[in-house]
Each structure stands twice: as C-alpha cells, then as structure tokens.
Design an enzyme around this catalytic site. Structure first.
Site, PDB file in Angstrom:
ATOM      1  N   ASP A 112       0.855  -1.186   0.000  1.00  0.00           N
ATOM      2  CA  ASP A 112       0.000   0.000   0.000  1.00  0.00           C
ATOM      3  C   ASP A 112       0.894   1.241   0.000  1.00  0.00           C
ATOM      4  O   ASP A 112       1.666   1.453   0.928  1.00  0.00           O
ATOM      5  CB  ASP A 112      -0.873  -0.044   1.264  1.00  0.00           C
ATOM      6  CG  ASP A 112      -2.055   0.892   1.172  1.00  0.00           C
ATOM      7  OD1 ASP A 112      -3.054   0.633   1.864  1.00  0.00           O
ATOM      8  OD2 ASP A 112      -1.978   1.884   0.429  1.00  0.00           O
ATOM      9  N   MET A 113       0.775   2.028  -1.033  1.00  0.00           N
ATOM     10  CA  MET A 113       1.608   3.231  -1.104  1.00  0.00           C
ATOM     11  C   MET A 113       1.145   4.233  -0.033  1.00  0.00           C
ATOM     12  O   MET A 113      -0.046   4.375   0.231  1.00  0.00           O
ATOM     13  CB  MET A 113       1.500   3.880  -2.491  1.00  0.00           C
ATOM     14  CG  MET A 113       1.839   2.949  -3.649  1.00  0.00           C
ATOM     15  SD  MET A 113       3.425   2.130  -3.483  1.00  0.00           S
ATOM     16  CE  MET A 113       4.535   3.526  -3.628  1.00  0.00           C
TER      17      MET A 113
ATOM     18  N   ASP B  11      -3.071   2.565  -6.088  1.00  0.00           N
ATOM     19  CA  ASP B  11      -1.892   2.588  -5.207  1.00  0.00           C
ATOM     20  C   ASP B  11      -1.750   1.342  -4.331  1.00  0.00           C
ATOM     21  O   ASP B  11      -1.105   1.385  -3.303  1.00  0.00           O
ATOM     22  CB  ASP B  11      -1.946   3.831  -4.322  1.00  0.00           C
ATOM     23  CG  ASP B  11      -3.050   3.751  -3.289  1.00  0.00           C
ATOM     24  OD1 ASP B  11      -3.989   2.958  -3.498  1.00  0.00           O
ATOM     25  OD2 ASP B  11      -2.977   4.463  -2.279  1.00  0.00           O
ATOM     26  N   GLU B  12      -2.353   0.266  -4.744  1.00  0.00           N
ATOM     27  CA  GLU B  12      -2.283  -0.963  -3.950  1.00  0.00           C
ATOM     28  C   GLU B  12      -2.004  -2.161  -4.836  1.00  0.00           C
ATOM     29  O   GLU B  12      -2.542  -2.260  -5.941  1.00  0.00           O
ATOM     30  CB  GLU B  12      -3.627  -1.251  -3.286  1.00  0.00           C
ATOM     31  CG  GLU B  12      -3.971  -0.422  -2.104  1.00  0.00           C
ATOM     32  CD  GLU B  12      -5.378  -0.775  -1.677  1.00  0.00           C
ATOM     33  OE1 GLU B  12      -5.529  -1.687  -0.860  1.00  0.00           O
ATOM     34  OE2 GLU B  12      -6.311  -0.161  -2.212  1.00  0.00           O
TER      35      GLU B  12
ATOM     36  N   TYR C 276      -0.710  10.095  -3.745  1.00  0.00           N
ATOM     37  CA  TYR C 276      -0.757  11.280  -4.608  1.00  0.00           C
ATOM     38  C   TYR C 276       0.192  12.360  -4.088  1.00  0.00           C
ATOM     39  O   TYR C 276       0.827  13.077  -4.860  1.00  0.00           O
ATOM     40  CB  TYR C 276      -2.183  11.857  -4.696  1.00  0.00           C
ATOM     41  CG  TYR C 276      -3.197  10.971  -5.378  1.00  0.00           C
ATOM     42  CD1 TYR C 276      -2.883   9.683  -5.803  1.00  0.00           C
ATOM     43  CD2 TYR C 276      -4.491  11.431  -5.605  1.00  0.00           C
ATOM     44  CE1 TYR C 276      -3.821   8.890  -6.431  1.00  0.00           C
ATOM     45  CE2 TYR C 276      -5.439  10.644  -6.242  1.00  0.00           C
ATOM     46  CZ  TYR C 276      -5.106   9.374  -6.640  1.00  0.00           C
ATOM     47  OH  TYR C 276      -6.040   8.602  -7.263  1.00  0.00           O
TER      48      TYR C 276
ATOM     49  N   ARG D 286      -1.178  15.329   8.565  1.00  0.00           N
ATOM     50  CA  ARG D 286      -2.124  14.604   9.435  1.00  0.00           C
ATOM     51  C   ARG D 286      -1.899  14.942  10.897  1.00  0.00           C
ATOM     52  O   ARG D 286      -2.820  14.925  11.703  1.00  0.00           O
ATOM     53  CB  ARG D 286      -1.986  13.094   9.223  1.00  0.00           C
ATOM     54  CG  ARG D 286      -2.464  12.668   7.841  1.00  0.00           C
ATOM     55  CD  ARG D 286      -2.396  11.162   7.645  1.00  0.00           C
ATOM     56  NE  ARG D 286      -2.374  10.871   6.205  1.00  0.00           N
ATOM     57  CZ  ARG D 286      -2.606   9.688   5.686  1.00  0.00           C
ATOM     58  NH1 ARG D 286      -2.871   8.641   6.467  1.00  0.00           N
ATOM     59  NH2 ARG D 286      -2.559   9.502   4.371  1.00  0.00           N
TER      60      ARG D 286
END
Length: 659
Positions: free
Chosen positions: A18-19, A120-121, A23, A60
């Site tokens: 998983d990136m 992206d996975e 983006y 985040r």
DNA sequence: ACGGGTAATACC
DNA sequence: TGGTATTAC
C-alpha cells in the site's frame, strides 16, 4: 462477495503493498521542495479550496483529514501546501498517479504474481520466491538480516516496541525450530523488505506492506503500521487479531453488510462471527456471502492473487453539482425525482464524433425510458428546473488481441513477406469473416480500395519483431477454430508471431508479462467493445450550460469549425479508413489511445477510424516517448512501398520475460 | 452544493 | 446480457 475456496492449511505467502499517501508522494517527487512539509493534494480548488484527496503524514499531525476542503485544511494547518490535481479538458486527470503506480508495479511484479488492486495498492503472491529462498538461503543461514526486515512488526511478538524489538524480530525471522509456514512467512518478510527498498530507490516512493498467508490478512495489516513499515501475520496470531477486530474494519464489511452483522446478529468483532454456524450465515446472507463470512471469521480466505496489472475497465466521468448542473433539453412534466436514471451501453466506435453521437443517442434512449412513455417531446430547451449532475462514459469487456493480428494487413496491403503458412491463415480469415462482410455496409473490394487512399502511414505493431519468451511460446495460447470464427484473425503457425492469448484469462497473462506497466503500451493489446454512458439528473437552479454544450464543446478538437459537421459525415474521406472491425485491428494501432477494437459478438456494422478526430490535447497526457511517436503518425505522409514495422515494438509490448 | 473520479464484483 | 447495487480507495 469473493468466493472463498476454503484452505485452512493455506501456506501461500501473500503481500499487500500500500503506497503511503500516494498522490502526495507523486507531487512531492515532482516538486522536491515540498518534501517533509505538510502537504495535501486537492482537486478543483475553486470551491472552498478544493477537495483533499491525499494528505501527507506531516499534515495529518495537524488534524488535516481527507475529505476536508482546502479551506478547512488551511484553518487547522495554515502552512499546509496544497497541490492541485492536474486538469485536462475540464476534469481532474489522474493519469500521473496511474503512471506512477505502474512504475511501482513493474518493480514488484518481478518477484511474484502481481495484482493491481487499485491505483496505489498491489497484491503479490510470493509463495514461490519464499520457498526458493527457504531452500537456498533460509534466514537462519544468513550472516545478516537487512535492517528494513528487522523493522517488521510481527503480530503476536511480545515487546513490540521495546528497546530490543529488533532483536526479537531477528529471532523470529531466523527461527529454525518452527513450522514450515512460519519460516516461509519470515522469508516473505525479508523479500518484501527488499522489494520496498527497491521501490524506494527506483521511484522515490515509500510504501507499507502486510505479509500473511492470504489476501485478506495481508490487506488487513498493510495499513497497521504506516508509513513505510511492514507488518507480518504469523498463523499463530490470527485468532487474537480477529477476535478483537471491529467488524467494520474488515474489507467488504465497511458498509451495509457490516452494519447488518452488527444490528441483526449483534456481532461487533470478526471473531464474534464464530458463534454462528455456516448454515445460519448462509440462510441470512446467501450461500456465497455466508460461506465467506464463516471463513473470514477463521482467518480463511482462498482468494487468489490475480496476475493482472491492468484495469478491466476504464471510464471517465464528471459531476456537475448543484448550480452547475447541465440543463436538459427536455420538458419534464411529471417524473418522480427518486427514480434512477438508467445506464445504457452500446458497442464502442472509435472517434470522438462517433462517441459523441452514440453517447447522445444513449442519453436520449435513457431519457425516454426514464420519462416513461408519456410522450414527452424531446426537443427545445425549455428547462424547468431539471439538470444533469453527472455524466460518465466507460469502456469494459476488454480482451486481448489474439496472435498474428497485425498480419491481417498482409492481406489488405499485399506487401508483407509471405510465409508458406500465412497464406492459408489469411484465407481462413476471409472465409470466416465473409458473412460479416456481406451483411455489412461495405464490400471487401470497397474496403480494399478505400484503405490505400489514406495519406497516413499506419504504424504497424508488428509482432514478428518481438522477442518471445520460451515459456509462453509453447502451446498454452494456441488459437482454436472457435476463436477464428469469432472474428479473430489468427496466425498461429507463424513461427515468430507473438503468442497472444485470447479470452478472459488472456488479459491476465498479457498483463502479468508486462514488466513496465505502461498503460499506453498495454492498451495496444486490448479491445474495447463497449461504450457505456450514464447520466443522472436532479434539480438545478441556474442554467450554466446545456447537454449539447457538454457533448459538443468540451472537446477542443470538436469545436474547430472544420469538424463542425463531423456528425453528419458519411462515407469515406481521404483520411478516413472504414473497414469491418475485424480488419481494423492493425489500423487502430495508430490511434491516439491505440486500442484495438473487436467485439466478441458478431456486429455487422463497419468501424470508422478518422485521424482528424484525435483530440490533440490527449497526446500531451501520454508518456513522453509515446507522444513523439503518436505525433509522427499524425503527420501526413506517403505510404512507403514496403511497410516496415515503423514502431519499436518494445514501446508497446513489454519484454516477454516470464515471471 | 459534495467526496470526486474510478474501479471491481456480486446479483438479478 | 445488460443493468444495478455495493464497496472501496
């Protein structure tokens, strides 16, 4: 619901990659000064600063969340860097991220069967690699274990965050007094750590991973330690993991089904499902879903990693929220606003004018259906408060072009070196397709005379110049009479032709053989027989445009005066080729998105290819090396006497190194 | 006037 | 088969 083949003794090694805030990483690579700064990617920033679709981990920390608006993000994190998603033809363009994803896939796919699960996975089946490693250089025999592997989080390992955590992980990885599956898992963890470093080095992207015995567990854990970390799920840790896992966290249970499990069965954790018999779950949720639920409660999930690197469908859509709704051209007397606007589809014809025409016809058909047969006139622009809030088109049912496709042109051009076997095949092709031709609008002679008039040199993606892997060249993709009958031209006896598969699994094979994952190149080998169009319409207040405007003007190439009347163009023009679609496999190689077109069904209409209809702005979105080639096709040119395959096949077809 | 734009898959 | 619903990123 994915059908689970029960495999309680599942000793596969599956990774889910998983990136991390993908983006954002793509944008930060493009603009390195953004690295390390709180960053978010937004699309459309006009309204409230745009919608956030990716948020960096730095951002985040400030409480910035996806689904915030740009303005909101600025409030909680004034220094946040907002990068806009590229816009093409008035809508968000995700190609840069898709291509970046391809870079990653091309690296991961070297180590095992690879499935692109999303932009992206990726899922990877590392069973073979892990077994090979265990046999040749098991962890306990290694002098040193890579630091990245030592940073793995191993579920169930005590002292996870203690000062000697790495030592604990080393012990676990190197244990030789454990069962085969656990050792394989350790190998998997080492392999994934290595892959992640390779990805970082080659692409500058970090990713996180879950390593487990099945897809479900790998997926479940890949996000547990982000960013840039990996998590391993030993068999022995599964029960505790699922016992405490809130049921909505499980993939597929995040929506209504999960809610039903909570409300109707009173189950709040995945482990909570254990109390129900398989029969009970089947009774309530159907045989497939019931069995699936029963299995996942036990950590069982037999879904295989599909060797597929490419999407199965491709679409494009845009919403026109609220005041921006497109006003319809219909008068609408009565129609309950809750009724869903139907989706409609038809075979795909190439060319923007034709797509516009088809799309508009589909829209009208849908509209008639939507309004019922109450005989409302579909004309005029008496908008009465109704408007369209979303439009989309999509193509699906993509199948691979079968072997020898390009050689069809031999027949039409009569310029190809003829092998002893190819004549027969060509004859077969004509024979098989004769019924199609006779019921179509053109005769073969017309076609034959029409085609050479083109001023354009159609690049031929000759398959003969391409290297063929030993393993795939054997026999598994041989043609069958049925394929030929379906309109596929096959030249299986051509010794050097690429053994392209056909049918469903063929896509997988083709996909998996692609080590670079360039969407454009791969698209040269797919067929898009369907056009699908969907619209929705709801209330609207202002008139900001009409449907017609959308169809006609949104595409720059179609607003040129020269093309104003494309929709009424009939017959052939100097730069238009019209052939039965079976014959167009080659010609369409030269279109901008380079898609072959062929339906599995027998369609009798001819397909049009009109080079003028290529939207020039599309080309800018292609990979650079492809852009140059496409532009060269678009320059009028005399057809050379001998058509050498002008394109470098390697650009279009992946090296056929079997993986 | 919102999570937009895409996907996959199951079901009917 | 075509169309819809669900789920997810």
């Amino acid at each position: 619901m994915p059908l689970a083949r029960p495999e309680s003794l599942d000793s596969r090694i599956i990774a889910h990659i998983d990136m991390d805030c993908f983006y954002v990483q793509v944008e930060q690579r493009k603009q390195p000064h953004l690295r390390g700064l709180p960053t978010a990617v937004v699309q459309y920033n006009e309204w409230k600063g745009g919608a956030l679709i990716a948020v960096s981990y730095e951002a985040r920390k400030f409480g910035v969340k996806r689904s915030m608006r740009g303005d909101e993000a600025k409030q909680v994190c004034p220094q946040i860097q907002l990068v806009q998603v590229p816009v093409a033809r008035g809508k968000a363009d995700l190609n840069a991220y898709r291509n970046a994803g391809s870079e990653v896939v091309s690296i991961l796919a070297r180590k095992g069967r690879c499935e692109r699960a999303s932009i992206d996975e990726v899922y990877l089946d590392l069973t073979d690699s892990a077994e090979a490693m265990l046999k040749e250089s098991p962890p306990h025999s290694l002098e040193s274990i890579d630091a990245e592997a030592l940073k793995s989080h191993v579920l169930g390992l005590k002292n996870e965050n203690g000062h000697d955590a790495k030592e604990k992980v080393r012990e676990w990885l190197c244990r030789s007094d454990t069962d085969h599956r656990e050792k394989l898992l350790a190998c998997g963890a080492i392999i994934v750590a290595e892959l992640r470093m390779q990805v970082l080095k080659a692409t500058e992207f970090t990713c996180s991973a879950g390593i487990a015995h099945n897809k479900m567990l790998a997926k479940l854990t890949s996000g547990m330690n982000k960013p840039a970390q990996q998590t391993v799920v030993p068999f022995s840790s599964v029960k505790a993991l699922l016992d405490s896992l809130p049921i909505k966290k499980m993939k597929q249970l995040g929506g209504k089904l999960g809610t039903s499990l909570q409300n109707d069965l009173g189950v709040n954790t995945v482990g909570g499902l254990l109390q129900f018999s398989e029969e009970k779950l089947q009774d309530r949720y159907g045989i497939n879903t019931g069995t699936w639920l029963w299995n996942i409660a036990r950590g069982i999930n037999g879904e295989e990693v599909q060797g597929r690197l490419l999407p199965k469908s491709h679409g494009s859509g845009k919403s026109f929220p609220g005041p921006r709704a497109l006003k319809t051209i219909v008068s609408l007397s009565d129609s309950d606003s809750h009724k869903k606007f139907p989706s409609k589809s038809c075979p795909l014809r190439y060319g923007t004018a034709k797509i516009q025409e088809d799309a508009f016809n589909l829209f009208q058909a849908g509209l008639r259906e939507y309004l019922g047969s109450c005989g409302v006139k579909i004309q005029g622009s008496n908008h009465n408060g109704w408007g369209i809030t979303a439009l989309s088109v999509s193509a699906s049912k993509i199948v691979a072009v079968p072997s020898g496709t390009c050689s069809i042109m031999k027949y039409f051009q009569g310029q190809y070196p003829s092998h002893s076997s190819s004549k027969q095949t060509s004859d077969n092709f004509i024979q098989e397709s004769a019924p199609l031709l006779s019921s179509g609008t053109e005769s073969y002679s017309e076609l034959k005379s029409a085609e050479p008039q083109s001023d354009y040199n159609f690049p031929c993606l000759d398959l003969q110049g391409q290297k063929i892997s030993e393993s795939r060249d054997k026999d598994s993709f041989c043609s069958s009479p049925k394929q030929a009958k379906d309109g596929f031209a096959l030249e299986t006896s051509q010794p050097t032709s690429q053994p392209l598969p056909s049918g469903g699994e063929s896509c997988s094979a083709v996909n998996q053989s692609n080590s670079r994952g360039c969407f454009f190149r791969d698209d040269t080998r797919v067929i898009l027989p369907k056009l699908e169009q969907q619209e929705q319409k709801r209330n609207a207040l202002e008139d900001k445009g009409t449907i017609l405007k959308f169809f006609k003007k949104s595409n720059p190439s179609c607003s040129k005066p020269k093309l104003e009347n494309v929709s009424v163009v009939q017959g052939l023009e100097a730069n238009e080729v019209e052939l039965p679609k079976e014959s167009l496999l080659l010609a369409e190689c030269s279109t901008n998105d380079c898609r072959h077109s062929l339906s599995q069904n027998v369609h009798r209409e001819a397909w049009h290819y009109k080079i003028d209809e290529i939207d020039p702005s599309v080309i800018d979105e292609l990979p650079q090396e492809i852009q140059d080639e496409v532009r060269s096709w678009l320059r009028p040119r005399k057809r050379p006497n001998t058509v050498k395959q002008g394109l470098t096949i390697a650009h279009y077809f992946p090296p056929t190194k079997a993986t």
